[in-house]
Motif scaffolding. Structure first.
Motif, PDB file in Angstrom:
ATOM      1  N   ALA A  32       0.829  -1.207   0.000  1.00  0.00           N
ATOM      2  CA  ALA A  32       0.000   0.000   0.000  1.00  0.00           C
ATOM      3  C   ALA A  32       0.863   1.257   0.000  1.00  0.00           C
ATOM      4  O   ALA A  32       0.577   2.226  -0.723  1.00  0.00           O
ATOM      5  CB  ALA A  32      -0.934  -0.012   1.211  1.00  0.00           C
ATOM      6  N   ASP A  33       1.911   1.260   0.817  1.00  0.00           N
ATOM      7  CA  ASP A  33       2.820   2.411   0.853  1.00  0.00           C
ATOM      8  C   ASP A  33       3.417   2.687  -0.516  1.00  0.00           C
ATOM      9  O   ASP A  33       3.517   3.835  -0.964  1.00  0.00           O
ATOM     10  CB  ASP A  33       3.951   2.164   1.855  1.00  0.00           C
ATOM     11  CG  ASP A  33       3.508   2.232   3.304  1.00  0.00           C
ATOM     12  OD1 ASP A  33       2.387   2.707   3.566  1.00  0.00           O
ATOM     13  OD2 ASP A  33       4.290   1.812   4.170  1.00  0.00           O
ATOM     14  N   ARG A  34       3.838   1.617  -1.197  1.00  0.00           N
ATOM     15  CA  ARG A  34       4.473   1.784  -2.495  1.00  0.00           C
ATOM     16  C   ARG A  34       3.489   2.335  -3.526  1.00  0.00           C
ATOM     17  O   ARG A  34       3.816   3.262  -4.283  1.00  0.00           O
ATOM     18  CB  ARG A  34       5.038   0.449  -2.984  1.00  0.00           C
ATOM     19  CG  ARG A  34       5.677   0.513  -4.353  1.00  0.00           C
ATOM     20  CD  ARG A  34       6.170  -0.853  -4.809  1.00  0.00           C
ATOM     21  NE  ARG A  34       5.104  -1.829  -4.861  1.00  0.00           N
ATOM     22  CZ  ARG A  34       4.231  -1.943  -5.876  1.00  0.00           C
ATOM     23  NH1 ARG A  34       4.298  -1.111  -6.900  1.00  0.00           N
ATOM     24  NH2 ARG A  34       3.312  -2.888  -5.854  1.00  0.00           N
ATOM     25  N   LEU A  35       2.285   1.765  -3.545  1.00  0.00           N
ATOM     26  CA  LEU A  35       1.271   2.249  -4.484  1.00  0.00           C
ATOM     27  C   LEU A  35       0.993   3.730  -4.269  1.00  0.00           C
ATOM     28  O   LEU A  35       0.902   4.508  -5.225  1.00  0.00           O
ATOM     29  CB  LEU A  35      -0.029   1.450  -4.307  1.00  0.00           C
ATOM     30  CG  LEU A  35      -0.024   0.000  -4.785  1.00  0.00           C
ATOM     31  CD1 LEU A  35      -1.298  -0.697  -4.331  1.00  0.00           C
ATOM     32  CD2 LEU A  35       0.123  -0.069  -6.294  1.00  0.00           C
ATOM     33  N   ALA A  36       0.850   4.120  -2.998  1.00  0.00           N
ATOM     34  CA  ALA A  36       0.552   5.512  -2.681  1.00  0.00           C
ATOM     35  C   ALA A  36       1.718   6.426  -3.042  1.00  0.00           C
ATOM     36  O   ALA A  36       1.543   7.489  -3.649  1.00  0.00           O
ATOM     37  CB  ALA A  36       0.207   5.642  -1.203  1.00  0.00           C
ATOM     38  N   ALA A  37       2.930   6.013  -2.659  1.00  0.00           N
ATOM     39  CA  ALA A  37       4.099   6.860  -2.875  1.00  0.00           C
ATOM     40  C   ALA A  37       4.374   7.113  -4.352  1.00  0.00           C
ATOM     41  O   ALA A  37       4.875   8.173  -4.733  1.00  0.00           O
ATOM     42  CB  ALA A  37       5.327   6.218  -2.220  1.00  0.00           C
ATOM     43  N   GLU A  38       4.023   6.148  -5.199  1.00  0.00           N
ATOM     44  CA  GLU A  38       4.255   6.324  -6.632  1.00  0.00           C
ATOM     45  C   GLU A  38       3.513   7.532  -7.188  1.00  0.00           C
ATOM     46  O   GLU A  38       3.942   8.124  -8.187  1.00  0.00           O
ATOM     47  CB  GLU A  38       3.840   5.052  -7.381  1.00  0.00           C
ATOM     48  CG  GLU A  38       4.821   3.892  -7.217  1.00  0.00           C
ATOM     49  CD  GLU A  38       4.318   2.617  -7.855  1.00  0.00           C
ATOM     50  OE1 GLU A  38       3.145   2.592  -8.324  1.00  0.00           O
ATOM     51  OE2 GLU A  38       5.084   1.637  -7.902  1.00  0.00           O
ATOM     52  N   LEU A  39       2.407   7.914  -6.550  1.00  0.00           N
ATOM     53  CA  LEU A  39       1.641   9.068  -6.999  1.00  0.00           C
ATOM     54  C   LEU A  39       1.703  10.228  -6.010  1.00  0.00           C
ATOM     55  O   LEU A  39       0.890  11.154  -6.067  1.00  0.00           O
ATOM     56  CB  LEU A  39       0.176   8.660  -7.247  1.00  0.00           C
ATOM     57  CG  LEU A  39      -0.028   7.733  -8.451  1.00  0.00           C
ATOM     58  CD1 LEU A  39      -1.505   7.399  -8.614  1.00  0.00           C
ATOM     59  CD2 LEU A  39       0.506   8.363  -9.738  1.00  0.00           C
ATOM     60  N   GLY A  40       2.664  10.172  -5.088  1.00  0.00           N
ATOM     61  CA  GLY A  40       2.865  11.283  -4.178  1.00  0.00           C
ATOM     62  C   GLY A  40       1.898  11.333  -3.019  1.00  0.00           C
ATOM     63  O   GLY A  40       1.787  12.369  -2.353  1.00  0.00           O
ATOM     64  N   TRP A  41       1.203  10.236  -2.742  1.00  0.00           N
ATOM     65  CA  TRP A  41       0.310  10.172  -1.579  1.00  0.00           C
ATOM     66  C   TRP A  41       1.113   9.718  -0.362  1.00  0.00           C
ATOM     67  O   TRP A  41       2.106   8.992  -0.479  1.00  0.00           O
ATOM     68  CB  TRP A  41      -0.827   9.182  -1.823  1.00  0.00           C
ATOM     69  CG  TRP A  41      -1.851   9.620  -2.822  1.00  0.00           C
ATOM     70  CD1 TRP A  41      -1.642  10.208  -4.036  1.00  0.00           C
ATOM     71  CD2 TRP A  41      -3.271   9.469  -2.700  1.00  0.00           C
ATOM     72  NE1 TRP A  41      -2.837  10.429  -4.677  1.00  0.00           N
ATOM     73  CE2 TRP A  41      -3.858   9.990  -3.887  1.00  0.00           C
ATOM     74  CE3 TRP A  41      -4.103   8.950  -1.711  1.00  0.00           C
ATOM     75  CZ2 TRP A  41      -5.236   9.994  -4.100  1.00  0.00           C
ATOM     76  CZ3 TRP A  41      -5.480   8.940  -1.921  1.00  0.00           C
ATOM     77  CH2 TRP A  41      -6.031   9.476  -3.098  1.00  0.00           C
TER      78      TRP A  41
END
Length: 286
Positions: A32-41
């Motif tokens: 989840a962290d990776r998915l979010a971080a990829e879009l700056g979340w």
């Protein structure tokens, strides 16, 4: 109170599809962290009573409308008779939907005990028969208030995936700031759902079907998959059909979709269609 959380490291273990051992809670959180971080979340912990809740947010600017995505039941069961020890989702579908929203302000809200199952208030009941308990709805309502205040929004759109659909409706039944509820493969009538699957009833949970009168004035858009065996489209149609004529509620049948596939992939187009339909008096099928 919203408290920032430091994202997990970018490195992510490669998980084998179909592996007998499910990924650990830490690995699921890293996903989840990776998915979010990829879009700056970024990840945040929301302090509510009685739970701490995980949220993911982009760099938020002020907006009149905020769309809040509510996660499904997650990894609630190891098998048909044994509950999981941690309900953090294997695949956070609602997060994928939030990240795929093409326009407008959005935020993601996990369910109690997802990503933070070690907190003292967490027990397995909160991802089994008490998954829609009054205290769960109370906690989510507090978190929704915090997210709304953060954006400075006047109104909300709630998007609930799977069991998050039931909670989106339960929240809408008690609030006056919900412009629209969208459910995706949503479990809208848990009693009918447990009966259909011959499961034990969720005795400590609330049921949106019991709050139909309070929901009758809320615009609702319910997306159902033609190949969904977990929440069959027939259950979605039955929930919608029980409303009186004139209720602003519609079911959208996606014939090739199942419970997980392929909502996130198609979400930009679906969201655009739903938004357009919400602005007209007679929604059409996608």
């Amino acid at each position: 109170m919203i408290r920032p959380v430091r994202l997990a490291g970018a490195a992510l273990l490669t998980l084998l599809v179909g592996c007998a051992t499910p990924p650990t809670p830490e690995e699921r959180a890293h996903t989840a962290d990776r998915l979010a971080a990829e879009l700056g979340w970024t990840a945040h912990t929301l302090e509510t009573a009685p739970f701490q809740l995980r949220a993911y947010l982009p760099a938020v600017a002020a907006d009149d409308t905020l769309v809040i995505y509510l996660e499904g039941d997650g990894f609630a069961w190891l098998n048909s008779s044994r509950p999981s020890t941690d309900p953090t989702p294997l695949t956070p579908v609602a997060l994928q939907l939030a990240l795929a929203q093409p326009t407008g302000a959005a935020a993601y809200l996990a369910r109690p005990c997802q990503f933070i199952a070690t907190q003292p208030t967490c027990s397995r009941g909160y991802w089994t028969d008490a998954r829609f308990a009054p205290e769960v709805v109370d906690s989510l309502a507090q978190a929704v208030d915090q997210l709304k205040a953060r954006v400075g929004a006047r109104q909300l759109i709630l998007v609930g995936y799977s069991g998050g659909g039931a909670l989106a409706l339960l929240l809408a039944a008690r609030r006056d700031d919900i412009a629209r509820v969208v459910t995706v493969a949503g479990n809208l009538d848990p009693q009918a759902w447990t009966t259909h699957h011959r499961l034990q009833p969720l005795k400590r949970s609330l049921n949106p079907a019991d709050r139909r009168q309070a929901l009758a004035g809320t615009r609702q858009q319910h997306l159902a998959g033609g190949h969904d065996r977990i929440v069959p489209a027939a259950l979605t149609n039955a929930f919608d059909d029980a409303y009186p004529p004139g209720t602003p509620s519609r079911v959208y049948l996606l014939p090739e979709h199942d419970h997980a596939c392929c909502w996130a992939r198609d979400w930009p187009q679906l969201w655009t269609k739903l938004l357009k339909d919400a602005q007209t008096s007679a929604p059409s099928q996608p």
